[in-house]
Design a protein around this motif. Structure first.
Motif, PDB file in Angstrom:
ATOM      1  N   ASP A   1       0.809  -1.212   0.000  1.00  0.00           N
ATOM      2  CA  ASP A   1       0.000   0.000   0.000  1.00  0.00           C
ATOM      3  C   ASP A   1       0.844   1.264   0.000  1.00  0.00           C
ATOM      4  OD1 ASP A   1      -2.367  -1.408  -0.034  1.00  0.00           O
ATOM      5  OD2 ASP A   1      -2.488  -1.497   2.145  1.00  0.00           O
ATOM      6  N   GLU A   2       2.010   1.231   0.596  1.00  0.00           N
ATOM      7  CA  GLU A   2       2.826   2.430   0.715  1.00  0.00           C
ATOM      8  C   GLU A   2       4.206   2.161   0.149  1.00  0.00           C
ATOM      9  OE1 GLU A   2       4.676   5.244   4.215  1.00  0.00           O
ATOM     10  OE2 GLU A   2       2.886   4.082   4.624  1.00  0.00           O
ATOM     11  N   VAL A   3       4.693   3.087  -0.651  1.00  0.00           N
ATOM     12  CA  VAL A   3       6.014   2.938  -1.255  1.00  0.00           C
ATOM     13  C   VAL A   3       6.816   4.199  -0.989  1.00  0.00           C
ATOM     14  CG1 VAL A   3       7.280   2.663  -3.411  1.00  0.00           C
ATOM     15  CG2 VAL A   3       5.142   1.443  -3.076  1.00  0.00           C
ATOM     16  N   LEU A   4       8.022   4.018  -0.480  1.00  0.00           N
ATOM     17  CA  LEU A   4       8.947   5.126  -0.286  1.00  0.00           C
ATOM     18  C   LEU A   4      10.080   4.946  -1.285  1.00  0.00           C
ATOM     19  CD1 LEU A   4       9.172   5.133   3.612  1.00  0.00           C
ATOM     20  CD2 LEU A   4       7.753   6.566   2.163  1.00  0.00           C
ATOM     21  N   ALA A   5      10.397   5.981  -2.034  1.00  0.00           N
ATOM     22  CA  ALA A   5      11.431   5.856  -3.045  1.00  0.00           C
ATOM     23  C   ALA A   5      12.298   7.103  -3.074  1.00  0.00           C
ATOM     24  CB  ALA A   5      10.808   5.637  -4.418  1.00  0.00           C
ATOM     25  N   GLU A   6      13.602   6.880  -3.298  1.00  0.00           N
ATOM     26  CA  GLU A   6      14.521   7.980  -3.517  1.00  0.00           C
ATOM     27  C   GLU A   6      14.776   8.054  -5.016  1.00  0.00           C
ATOM     28  OE1 GLU A   6      18.076   7.809  -1.238  1.00  0.00           O
ATOM     29  OE2 GLU A   6      17.012   7.193   0.571  1.00  0.00           O
ATOM     30  N   VAL A   7      14.598   9.229  -5.576  1.00  0.00           N
ATOM     31  CA  VAL A   7      14.763   9.390  -7.013  1.00  0.00           C
ATOM     32  C   VAL A   7      15.968  10.284  -7.262  1.00  0.00           C
ATOM     33  CG1 VAL A   7      13.695  10.213  -9.133  1.00  0.00           C
ATOM     34  CG2 VAL A   7      12.291   9.140  -7.365  1.00  0.00           C
ATOM     35  N   ASP A   8      16.912   9.765  -8.026  1.00  0.00           N
ATOM     36  CA  ASP A   8      18.076  10.558  -8.403  1.00  0.00           C
ATOM     37  C   ASP A   8      17.781  11.222  -9.734  1.00  0.00           C
ATOM     38  OD1 ASP A   8      19.491   9.692  -6.191  1.00  0.00           O
ATOM     39  OD2 ASP A   8      20.277   7.937  -7.248  1.00  0.00           O
ATOM     40  N   THR A   9      17.910  12.537  -9.766  1.00  0.00           N
ATOM     41  CA  THR A   9      17.692  13.241 -11.022  1.00  0.00           C
ATOM     42  C   THR A   9      18.995  13.229 -11.804  1.00  0.00           C
ATOM     43  OG1 THR A   9      18.200  15.346  -9.963  1.00  0.00           O
ATOM     44  CG2 THR A   9      15.884  14.733 -10.103  1.00  0.00           C
TER      45      THR A   9
ATOM     46  N   ILE B   1      14.339  -4.254 -17.096  1.00  0.00           N
ATOM     47  CA  ILE B   1      14.950  -5.096 -16.059  1.00  0.00           C
ATOM     48  C   ILE B   1      15.739  -4.235 -15.083  1.00  0.00           C
ATOM     49  CG2 ILE B   1      16.703  -6.867 -15.651  1.00  0.00           C
ATOM     50  CD1 ILE B   1      15.742  -8.173 -18.290  1.00  0.00           C
ATOM     51  N   ALA B   2      16.501  -3.273 -15.599  1.00  0.00           N
ATOM     52  CA  ALA B   2      17.286  -2.388 -14.736  1.00  0.00           C
ATOM     53  C   ALA B   2      16.375  -1.547 -13.850  1.00  0.00           C
ATOM     54  CB  ALA B   2      18.187  -1.500 -15.587  1.00  0.00           C
ATOM     55  N   GLU B   3      15.250  -1.080 -14.395  1.00  0.00           N
ATOM     56  CA  GLU B   3      14.301  -0.285 -13.612  1.00  0.00           C
ATOM     57  C   GLU B   3      13.698  -1.122 -12.498  1.00  0.00           C
ATOM     58  OE1 GLU B   3       9.933   1.693 -14.282  1.00  0.00           O
ATOM     59  OE2 GLU B   3      11.323   1.739 -15.970  1.00  0.00           O
ATOM     60  N   ARG B   4      13.320  -2.340 -12.794  1.00  0.00           N
ATOM     61  CA  ARG B   4      12.732  -3.221 -11.766  1.00  0.00           C
ATOM     62  C   ARG B   4      13.764  -3.586 -10.714  1.00  0.00           C
ATOM     63  NH1 ARG B   4       9.384  -6.760 -16.152  1.00  0.00           N
ATOM     64  NH2 ARG B   4       7.787  -5.189 -16.535  1.00  0.00           N
ATOM     65  N   GLU B   5      15.007  -3.791 -11.135  1.00  0.00           N
ATOM     66  CA  GLU B   5      16.071  -4.099 -10.193  1.00  0.00           C
ATOM     67  C   GLU B   5      16.280  -2.919  -9.240  1.00  0.00           C
ATOM     68  OE1 GLU B   5      20.729  -5.540 -10.264  1.00  0.00           O
ATOM     69  OE2 GLU B   5      19.882  -4.589 -12.022  1.00  0.00           O
ATOM     70  N   ALA B   6      16.248  -1.717  -9.766  1.00  0.00           N
ATOM     71  CA  ALA B   6      16.407  -0.530  -8.929  1.00  0.00           C
ATOM     72  C   ALA B   6      15.259  -0.409  -7.934  1.00  0.00           C
ATOM     73  CB  ALA B   6      16.492   0.712  -9.804  1.00  0.00           C
ATOM     74  N   ARG B   7      14.062  -0.751  -8.351  1.00  0.00           N
ATOM     75  CA  ARG B   7      12.912  -0.704  -7.446  1.00  0.00           C
ATOM     76  C   ARG B   7      13.076  -1.721  -6.312  1.00  0.00           C
ATOM     77  NH1 ARG B   7       7.835  -0.690 -11.591  1.00  0.00           N
ATOM     78  NH2 ARG B   7       8.262   1.314 -12.588  1.00  0.00           N
ATOM     79  N   LEU B   8      13.601  -2.894  -6.643  1.00  0.00           N
ATOM     80  CA  LEU B   8      13.775  -3.924  -5.619  1.00  0.00           C
ATOM     81  C   LEU B   8      14.855  -3.557  -4.600  1.00  0.00           C
ATOM     82  CD1 LEU B   8      13.481  -7.158  -7.780  1.00  0.00           C
ATOM     83  CD2 LEU B   8      11.841  -6.311  -6.087  1.00  0.00           C
ATOM     84  N   ARG B   9      15.837  -2.758  -5.031  1.00  0.00           N
ATOM     85  CA  ARG B   9      16.891  -2.338  -4.108  1.00  0.00           C
ATOM     86  C   ARG B   9      16.352  -1.426  -3.016  1.00  0.00           C
ATOM     87  NH1 ARG B   9      21.421  -0.874  -8.451  1.00  0.00           N
ATOM     88  NH2 ARG B   9      21.881  -2.996  -9.097  1.00  0.00           N
ATOM     89  N   VAL B  10      15.254  -0.734  -3.282  1.00  0.00           N
ATOM     90  CA  VAL B  10      14.665   0.153  -2.279  1.00  0.00           C
ATOM     91  C   VAL B  10      14.227  -0.647  -1.073  1.00  0.00           C
ATOM     92  CG1 VAL B  10      12.752   1.729  -1.824  1.00  0.00           C
ATOM     93  CG2 VAL B  10      13.971   1.861  -3.995  1.00  0.00           C
ATOM     94  N   ASP B  11      13.709  -1.830  -1.306  1.00  0.00           N
ATOM     95  CA  ASP B  11      13.249  -2.683  -0.199  1.00  0.00           C
ATOM     96  C   ASP B  11      14.464  -3.214   0.510  1.00  0.00           C
ATOM     97  OD1 ASP B  11      10.670  -2.285  -0.973  1.00  0.00           O
ATOM     98  OD2 ASP B  11      10.583  -4.096  -2.171  1.00  0.00           O
TER      99      ASP B  11
END
Length: 55
Positions: free
Chosen positions: A6-14, A45-55
């Motif tokens: 339900d809740e996602v916290l993400a750091e986005v590098d510009t 694949i790289a985008e999904r991998e980056a998302r998984l690193r957040v967890d």
């Protein structure tokens, strides 16, 4: 089995802005359709991998 969160916290590098004074590459060749599909898949694949690193 998919897990829904339900809740996602993400750091986005510009990405850094490109230097306007930098010269462009001398030559660029367009990708073939097969290579473009492969590059697109690798980007996903790289985008999904980056998302998984957040967890």
């Amino acid at each position: 089995m998919p897990v829904f969160i339900d809740e996602v916290l993400a750091e986005v590098d510009t990405p850094a802005a490109h230097d306007a004074s930098a010269s462009p590459p001398a030559q660029q060749m367009p990708l073939s359709p097969e290579t473009f599909d492969l590059a697109d898949t690798l980007a996903l694949i790289a985008e999904r991998e980056a998302r998984l690193r957040v967890d």
